[in-house]
Design a protein around this motif. Sequence first.
Motif, PDB file in Angstrom:
ATOM      1  N   LYS A 136     -21.822  -4.977 -82.767  1.00  0.00           N
ATOM      2  CA  LYS A 136     -23.290  -5.043 -82.692  1.00  0.00           C
ATOM      3  C   LYS A 136     -23.916  -3.809 -83.331  1.00  0.00           C
ATOM      4  N   LEU A 137     -23.365  -2.654 -83.037  1.00  0.00           N
ATOM      5  CA  LEU A 137     -23.882  -1.418 -83.635  1.00  0.00           C
ATOM      6  C   LEU A 137     -23.734  -1.433 -85.151  1.00  0.00           C
ATOM      7  N   ILE A 138     -22.586  -1.900 -85.617  1.00  0.00           N
ATOM      8  CA  ILE A 138     -22.363  -1.977 -87.063  1.00  0.00           C
ATOM      9  C   ILE A 138     -23.363  -2.910 -87.706  1.00  0.00           C
ATOM     10  N   ASN A 139     -23.626  -4.046 -87.071  1.00  0.00           N
ATOM     11  CA  ASN A 139     -24.609  -4.998 -87.596  1.00  0.00           C
ATOM     12  C   ASN A 139     -25.972  -4.338 -87.747  1.00  0.00           C
ATOM     13  N   GLN A 140     -26.388  -3.611 -86.731  1.00  0.00           N
ATOM     14  CA  GLN A 140     -27.679  -2.922 -86.785  1.00  0.00           C
ATOM     15  C   GLN A 140     -27.696  -1.859 -87.877  1.00  0.00           C
ATOM     16  N   GLN A 141     -26.613  -1.100 -87.991  1.00  0.00           N
ATOM     17  CA  GLN A 141     -26.553  -0.044 -88.999  1.00  0.00           C
ATOM     18  C   GLN A 141     -26.591  -0.606 -90.413  1.00  0.00           C
ATOM     19  N   LEU A 142     -25.893  -1.715 -90.634  1.00  0.00           N
ATOM     20  CA  LEU A 142     -25.900  -2.345 -91.951  1.00  0.00           C
ATOM     21  C   LEU A 142     -27.300  -2.830 -92.316  1.00  0.00           C
ATOM     22  N   GLN A 143     -27.997  -3.411 -91.348  1.00  0.00           N
ATOM     23  CA  GLN A 143     -29.352  -3.889 -91.615  1.00  0.00           C
ATOM     24  C   GLN A 143     -30.276  -2.736 -91.994  1.00  0.00           C
ATOM     25  N   VAL A 144     -30.200  -1.651 -91.238  1.00  0.00           N
ATOM     26  CA  VAL A 144     -31.068  -0.505 -91.513  1.00  0.00           C
ATOM     27  C   VAL A 144     -30.771   0.094 -92.885  1.00  0.00           C
ATOM     28  N   LYS A 145     -29.485   0.171 -93.226  1.00  0.00           N
ATOM     29  CA  LYS A 145     -29.080   0.863 -94.444  1.00  0.00           C
ATOM     30  C   LYS A 145     -29.281   0.041 -95.710  1.00  0.00           C
ATOM     31  N   TYR A 146     -29.077  -1.294 -95.627  1.00  0.00           N
ATOM     32  CA  TYR A 146     -29.032  -2.088 -96.848  1.00  0.00           C
ATOM     33  C   TYR A 146     -30.093  -3.186 -96.942  1.00  0.00           C
ATOM     34  N   ILE A 147     -30.947  -3.331 -95.941  1.00  0.00           N
ATOM     35  CA  ILE A 147     -31.895  -4.439 -95.975  1.00  0.00           C
ATOM     36  C   ILE A 147     -32.819  -4.367 -97.183  1.00  0.00           C
ATOM     37  N   SER A 148     -33.145  -3.147 -97.620  1.00  0.00           N
ATOM     38  CA  SER A 148     -34.055  -2.998 -98.768  1.00  0.00           C
ATOM     39  C   SER A 148     -33.312  -2.924-100.092  1.00  0.00           C
ATOM     40  N   SER A 149     -31.986  -2.802-100.048  1.00  0.00           N
ATOM     41  CA  SER A 149     -31.213  -2.713-101.293  1.00  0.00           C
ATOM     42  C   SER A 149     -29.878  -3.432-101.135  1.00  0.00           C
ATOM     43  N   PRO A 150     -29.910  -4.757-101.052  1.00  0.00           N
ATOM     44  CA  PRO A 150     -28.659  -5.512-100.876  1.00  0.00           C
ATOM     45  C   PRO A 150     -27.694  -5.354-102.042  1.00  0.00           C
ATOM     46  N   GLY A 151     -28.235  -5.037-103.221  1.00  0.00           N
ATOM     47  CA  GLY A 151     -27.346  -4.827-104.364  1.00  0.00           C
ATOM     48  C   GLY A 151     -26.405  -3.660-104.150  1.00  0.00           C
ATOM     49  N   LEU A 152     -26.830  -2.680-103.340  1.00  0.00           N
ATOM     50  CA  LEU A 152     -26.006  -1.503-103.091  1.00  0.00           C
ATOM     51  C   LEU A 152     -24.765  -1.857-102.281  1.00  0.00           C
ATOM     52  N   ILE A 153     -24.932  -2.693-101.247  1.00  0.00           N
ATOM     53  CA  ILE A 153     -23.751  -3.066-100.456  1.00  0.00           C
ATOM     54  C   ILE A 153     -22.817  -3.959-101.276  1.00  0.00           C
ATOM     55  N   ALA A 154     -23.393  -4.771-102.172  1.00  0.00           N
ATOM     56  CA  ALA A 154     -22.537  -5.562-103.057  1.00  0.00           C
ATOM     57  C   ALA A 154     -21.686  -4.647-103.927  1.00  0.00           C
ATOM     58  N   HIS A 155     -22.301  -3.565-104.414  1.00  0.00           N
ATOM     59  CA  HIS A 155     -21.561  -2.594-105.224  1.00  0.00           C
ATOM     60  C   HIS A 155     -20.479  -1.899-104.395  1.00  0.00           C
ATOM     61  N   VAL A 156     -20.826  -1.536-103.171  1.00  0.00           N
ATOM     62  CA  VAL A 156     -19.865  -0.842-102.300  1.00  0.00           C
ATOM     63  C   VAL A 156     -18.648  -1.724-102.029  1.00  0.00           C
ATOM     64  N   ILE A 157     -18.889  -2.971-101.645  1.00  0.00           N
ATOM     65  CA  ILE A 157     -17.777  -3.874-101.324  1.00  0.00           C
ATOM     66  C   ILE A 157     -16.956  -4.180-102.570  1.00  0.00           C
ATOM     67  N   SER A 158     -17.635  -4.383-103.702  1.00  0.00           N
ATOM     68  CA  SER A 158     -16.921  -4.645-104.957  1.00  0.00           C
ATOM     69  C   SER A 158     -16.014  -3.476-105.315  1.00  0.00           C
ATOM     70  N   SER A 159     -16.516  -2.254-105.142  1.00  0.00           N
ATOM     71  CA  SER A 159     -15.716  -1.057-105.457  1.00  0.00           C
ATOM     72  C   SER A 159     -14.513  -0.942-104.522  1.00  0.00           C
ATOM     73  N   CYS A 160     -14.725  -1.247-103.243  1.00  0.00           N
ATOM     74  CA  CYS A 160     -13.617  -1.191-102.288  1.00  0.00           C
ATOM     75  C   CYS A 160     -12.527  -2.200-102.637  1.00  0.00           C
ATOM     76  N   LEU A 161     -12.928  -3.399-103.001  1.00  0.00           N
ATOM     77  CA  LEU A 161     -11.950  -4.424-103.364  1.00  0.00           C
ATOM     78  C   LEU A 161     -11.177  -4.038-104.615  1.00  0.00           C
ATOM     79  N   GLN A 162     -11.875  -3.436-105.582  1.00  0.00           N
ATOM     80  CA  GLN A 162     -11.205  -2.983-106.797  1.00  0.00           C
ATOM     81  C   GLN A 162     -10.194  -1.886-106.484  1.00  0.00           C
ATOM     82  N   GLU A 163     -10.582  -0.945-105.633  1.00  0.00           N
ATOM     83  CA  GLU A 163      -9.678   0.151-105.283  1.00  0.00           C
ATOM     84  C   GLU A 163      -8.480  -0.370-104.490  1.00  0.00           C
ATOM     85  N   GLU A 164      -8.701  -1.374-103.644  1.00  0.00           N
ATOM     86  CA  GLU A 164      -7.576  -1.991-102.940  1.00  0.00           C
ATOM     87  C   GLU A 164      -6.579  -2.587-103.935  1.00  0.00           C
ATOM     88  N   ARG A 165      -7.103  -3.264-104.961  1.00  0.00           N
ATOM     89  CA  ARG A 165      -6.210  -3.851-105.964  1.00  0.00           C
ATOM     90  C   ARG A 165      -5.420  -2.768-106.684  1.00  0.00           C
TER      91      ARG A 165
END
Length: 769
Positions: free
Chosen positions: A81-110
């Motif tokens: 629940k806390l994570i959900n709230q934090q994600l909303q506060v941090k990325y609600i105005s810039s969803p493209g940023l979280i897309a970049h973050v997750i994309s970068s993490c997946l690339q680094e995992e590969r």
Amino acid sequence: MSQWKQIQQLDVGMLEHVDHLYDHTFPMEVRQGLADWIETQDWEAAEHNESLAAMLFTNLLDQLERSCAQEHNFLQRHNLKLINQQLQVKYISSPGLIAHVISSCLQEERRILSTACMQQQGPMEMSPHNAVTLEKQRHMDTRVAVIRSSVQMMDQTVKHIEDMQDDFDLRYKTLQSLDPAEKKTDWMKREVTRLQEMLNRLDYKRKEILSKMGDIIKEIDSMVTGQLHPELLDWRRRQQTSIIGGPVLTGLDLLQNWFTVTAQSLFQIKRQLDKLGELVVKVTYEGDPIPLQTPQMEETVKCLVYLVIKSSFVVETQPCMPTHPQRSLIIKTGVQFTTKVRLLVKLPEVDYQLKVKTTFDKNRQFFILTNNTKAMDVEDSSNGCLSVEFRHLQLKEKKYINGAKGNEGLLSVTEELHSLSFEAHFTVLGLSIDLETSSLPLVVISNVSQLPAGWASVMWYNLLTDEPRNLGYFGNPPRASWSQLSEVLSWQFSSFAGRGLNADQLLMLGDKLLGQGACSDRQVSWSKFSKENIPGKPFSFWIWLESILELIRKHLLPVWNDNNIMGFVSKDMERALLKGKEAGTFLLRFSESHLGGITFTWVEQANNGESKFNSVEPYTKSRLAALPFADIIRDYKVMSEGVVSQNPLKFLYPDIPKDEAFSRYYNSPQSKVHPYLPALLIPISELPSNGTIPLVPCSSPEPLMSPGEFHLLHEQLCFNTMSPPYSDLTLTSSHVERRPVFGFSEQVCGGGATSSFNGSGRVLGKPRD
């Protein structure tokens, strides 16, 4: 098996890197709980598409809420629940940023998985190297442990000497306080003899401990200069190769342990020397070894402390823009970048308000626009060592009178090297120490189009030199052997696309760059690799290769990682491989004439029994943005003399059924010719009437048809029959060439007609049954 499940099966060293990856980027709880869903979404496309990013972010929150509702563990549900709230506060105005973050993490995992795979391959090659590395580490661990144990034992010896001296001092003062008459007794003589014996033992113990101290100091000196410093240099070299796509960098925590234990041992010896100095104040005598030997020892210990602590000040994370996490050491003016420095020595008695100042290339044409001073802090994950991360640095170009920049020369912008310096000052145990370190040479660009050329410079530098700061390197850059360069090129594909290049693919690249028969000892110049155009082409070898990397990352990643793309194969080899194969066998290769293009060639059997080869115009990223490549393979058609044939693609080379190889990538439903079904995109190529020559790529394909053009054409197609000039509407691969006259019969659109699209959204009319 999902990517996340593969990650969880890695060894501890690799998992440590994964742990660092998710420290400050994306909650690992979300990555764990939504692993399968996250891996099926196109986060990379969402980086550049705000509406898609917003939709994925909303879906992510919905998935997280469902996961939270299904969680039975109270604490875990609370955390989600806390994570959900934090994600909303941090990325609600810039969803493209979280897309970049997750994309970068997946690339680094590969990249991490690819590194682990490379380490597991070739046991006969890898085992000796690993055995030597492990043996060196064990030897270092043993030396450090022996030093620490010896220094701790000396603490007991110093305490024993102190007790001996206190006993001697007490007896001596007792005798001094006796009456003169008592001093002439036999008892007094025996006490004096005993005092002399105690003094002799004390002198022996002082000499003994000083001898042991000298031996330990020599051992520390030998270890620092002979092993610890070389291990640090080896780590820095591995950091260079890691930056350009090599194996994931590990070993810093091990270095930190060695540095910390060594420094603590030196601090302990310094305290022991100070204690011996205090003992001299109370008891000394002629020939006392302490005042004779300790000054030199103290000076040696001081120099070693300086060397160890100054060497332990390292750049843990080289300067990098968050927008391009896999392209470190390239900085764009006006764009924030991050870097991190770390002190590998745990200093329990230091003022933790240790401030680090960063400066950029003194007397150069750029300066740091943002705050360049920050205090180091204790980092829990590094066992109490100090570190500082600069997350919001930004460069600005200096303005010069009359537009002169002062540093212009023969080098291009992407060949000019710069560096970032870090400075700090602190005092520990009475020693005043200046710390200084610098980043690896970096490239400053003003436009993102300079990024590929800048990355070529970063690769060339870190491949061929271990010099930490040779800013004039490209004034006379050395040559690279093909064996060195080919390994780095394979790293680019493993780190950026998840799968490296095999020997055959590298052989083709070597032939393309150096000519037929290139061997491992052939030398490649910097100019030939990055600056000179390929003969007959308007682009260099590196730009051609970089465009293929971009194509894979954006449109072909799953197909590439499943080894379905042969990719780098010459036309002659392509025909040799397909010759004699069953009709409909095809292979996929990257275009040599188009930047970032992929084509396929299939074999047919002519009436005379000879093999015929057909190739399509390369599909570039602009075309693949409209239709997934796997769907093109599935729905591909050929039109010859106005008749659309069945899909000629049957088997992926050597003999894999097409659907078996590609069905998992299909997105849209398979197209069917049936009245009134919704129109679908179908890739169609026109085969010349004689049917004997390969399809020739169109030199300048027309843009996609606008909605208005489509409507007009659709109206023209709404007739029961079409007049003979049907071929006036000519289709090539994913392309319609519009002619002035359509030649349809003038009948009222009463019966209706169905239509289907080709690969670029063009329409092929077909009368209704």
